[in-house]
Design an enzyme around this catalytic site. Structure first.
Site, PDB file in Angstrom:
ATOM      1  N   THR A 154       0.822  -1.214   0.000  1.00 23.57           N
ATOM      2  CA  THR A 154       0.000   0.000   0.000  1.00 23.57           C
ATOM      3  C   THR A 154       0.853   1.259   0.000  1.00 23.57           C
ATOM      4  O   THR A 154       0.495   2.261  -0.626  1.00 23.57           O
ATOM      5  CB  THR A 154      -0.928  -0.020   1.239  1.00 23.57           C
ATOM      6  OG1 THR A 154      -1.826  -1.113   1.093  1.00 23.57           O
ATOM      7  CG2 THR A 154      -1.726   1.261   1.387  1.00 23.57           C
ATOM      8  N   SER A 201       1.675  -7.281  -0.780  1.00 29.76           N
ATOM      9  CA  SER A 201       2.421  -8.274   0.008  1.00 29.76           C
ATOM     10  C   SER A 201       1.719  -9.618   0.119  1.00 29.76           C
ATOM     11  O   SER A 201       2.306 -10.575   0.619  1.00 29.76           O
ATOM     12  CB  SER A 201       2.799  -7.728   1.383  1.00 29.76           C
ATOM     13  OG  SER A 201       1.711  -7.705   2.251  1.00 29.76           O
ATOM     14  N   THR A 243       1.480  -4.349   4.257  1.00 31.54           N
ATOM     15  CA  THR A 243       1.279  -4.688   5.669  1.00 31.54           C
ATOM     16  C   THR A 243       0.727  -6.104   5.868  1.00 31.54           C
ATOM     17  O   THR A 243       0.829  -6.644   6.957  1.00 31.54           O
ATOM     18  CB  THR A 243       0.324  -3.684   6.334  1.00 31.54           C
ATOM     19  OG1 THR A 243      -0.916  -3.699   5.630  1.00 31.54           O
ATOM     20  CG2 THR A 243       0.914  -2.287   6.343  1.00 31.54           C
TER      21      THR A 243
HETATM   22  N1  ASP Z   1      -2.613  -5.105   0.181  1.00 34.32           N
HETATM   23  C1  ASP Z   1      -1.599  -4.444   0.883  1.00 34.32           C
HETATM   24  C2  ASP Z   1      -0.344  -5.287   0.923  1.00 34.32           C
HETATM   25  O1  ASP Z   1       0.451  -5.168   0.035  1.00 34.32           O
HETATM   26  C3  ASP Z   1      -1.978  -4.061   2.243  1.00 34.32           C
HETATM   27  C4  ASP Z   1      -1.031  -3.075   2.798  1.00 34.32           C
HETATM   28  O2  ASP Z   1       0.059  -2.848   2.309  1.00 34.32           O
HETATM   29  O3  ASP Z   1      -1.430  -2.452   3.777  1.00 34.32           O
HETATM   30  O4  ASP Z   1      -0.156  -6.025   1.846  1.00 34.32           O
END
Ligand code: ASP
Length: 336
Positions: free
Chosen positions: A17, A66, A100
């Site tokens: 994100t 992620s 995250t």
């Molecule tokens: N979908 C995102 C990720 O790449 C969520 C985030 O980064 O907060 O994990």
């Protein structure tokens, strides 16, 4: 603000994100749909203030959400950080930007495999850089300050979001959208990257990590496969049987309460052990230990202590690069 000239921080971008560009300032949840992302160089360019703390050298490792980070990416990242640290003995530390969703897993892997006292600060964001009130710039800035701070050394891999510095071992994501999502349960966080520009610590992780770790991944190209089986009322052994039939190398049971699960589920775990697959019992309640009870010990189970099931999985994967001996694997669960 503290000005730290001549401190070098290597900044590794992996996506998440913190890198995504949404359609509008109000796009808080569809921003990954179009797949438009900033590079780590563009992310750093948004935060020129970071250069007040360190000379920051960006490197794009991957650029994905992620949920698309897999164990081979952990190996790549750990090797790059180790290589960079040995190539540059004067570097202050490393920072990593990450989604995250699996941030705590990558961070714990680095906690066990970066063989250096220098800090590795892993950060992400809950609101993309294109959104109102984004935490992307602040978190990147804080991760650089933490990685540049000499007092961050020797504390293992650190997770830095929301002005808080947490231990990679203890931290977990607790909320799907709130910016204060990363929490360390009963262990609490280690310190602040605070408003006055200071990075201050109040405690230090006790368990073995980084420079004190026995895990060397420099010549490992593939990690053993460990999967997690979830315990719940009425759970049977179908999933466990399928994992064993599929050639899994180890199983972590995310059990109920203090680590047990229904006998129908435990029967599957016993079969797995009989087939030579080490089994670690952990709990999905969130805090607290799984201990060596009489029953667990007699039945040959390894217990995860207070490691989250996802962290126990990573430790078991690394342990299995060295041994299948349950006594040794149990020692590792209690030391890291
Ligand atoms: N979908 C995102 C990720 O790449 C969520 C985030 O980064 O907060 O994990």
């Amino acid at each position: 603000m503290a000005y730290e000239p001549n401190r070098r921080v290597y900044l590794f971008g992996t996506g998440g994100t913190i890198s995504f560009v949404g359609e509008s300032r109000m796009d808080f949840f569809n921003y990954s749909y179009r797949g438009q992302q900033l590079t780590i160089h563009e992310m750093l360019a948004r935060v020129p203030e970071a250069s007040e703390f360190a000379e920051v050298i960006p490197e794009q490792v991957i650029n994905v959400g992620s949920t698309e980070v897999y164990p081979p990416h952990w190996l790549t990242l750990a090797k790059r950080i180790n290589e960079q640290f040995s190539a540059d003995p004067d570097a202050a530390g490393a920072a990593v930007t990450h989604g995250t969703a699996t941030l705590e897993e990558t961070a714990y892997f680095l906690n066990l495999t970066v063989r250096d006292r220098r800090p590795v600060a892993v950060t992400g964001a809950m609101r993309p850089p294109s959104a109102m009130g984004t935490d992307a710039d602040n978190n990147l800035f804080d991760a650089v300050r933490v990685a540049a701070a000499p007092q961050s050394a020797g504390r293992g891999a650190l997770v830095v979001l929301n002005n808080e510095v947490q231990s990679a071992r203890d931290v977990t994501k607790t909320d799907s959208y709130r910016v204060e999502t990363f929490q360390s349960g009963h262990m609490g966080f280690l310190g602040y990257a605070d408003a006055d520009g200071q990075v201050t610590y109040y405690r230090r992780p006790e368990r073995r990590h980084t420079a004190d770790s026995e895990f060397d991944v420099s010549s490992i190209d593939e990690l053993p496969r460990v999967d997690i089986a979830y315990g719940y009322a009425g759970a049977g052994s179908t999933v466990i049987d399928a994992l064993v039939a599929d050639g899994v190398d180890g199983i972590v049971a995310a059990g109920l309460g203090s680590g047990g699960s229904p006998s129908t589920f435990m029967a599957g775990l016993k079969q797995a052990q009989a087939a030579g697959v080490p089994v670690v019992l952990s709990t999905h309640v969130g805090t607290g230990r799984v201990v060596q009870t009489r029953r667990f010990t007699e039945e040959g189970y390894i217990v995860a202590d207070n490691l989250h099931p996802k962290k126990a999985r990573i430790l078991l994967m690394l342990g299995l690069t060295q041994t299948k001996d349950p006594v040794e694997l149990q020692r590792m669960m209690l030391e890291y």
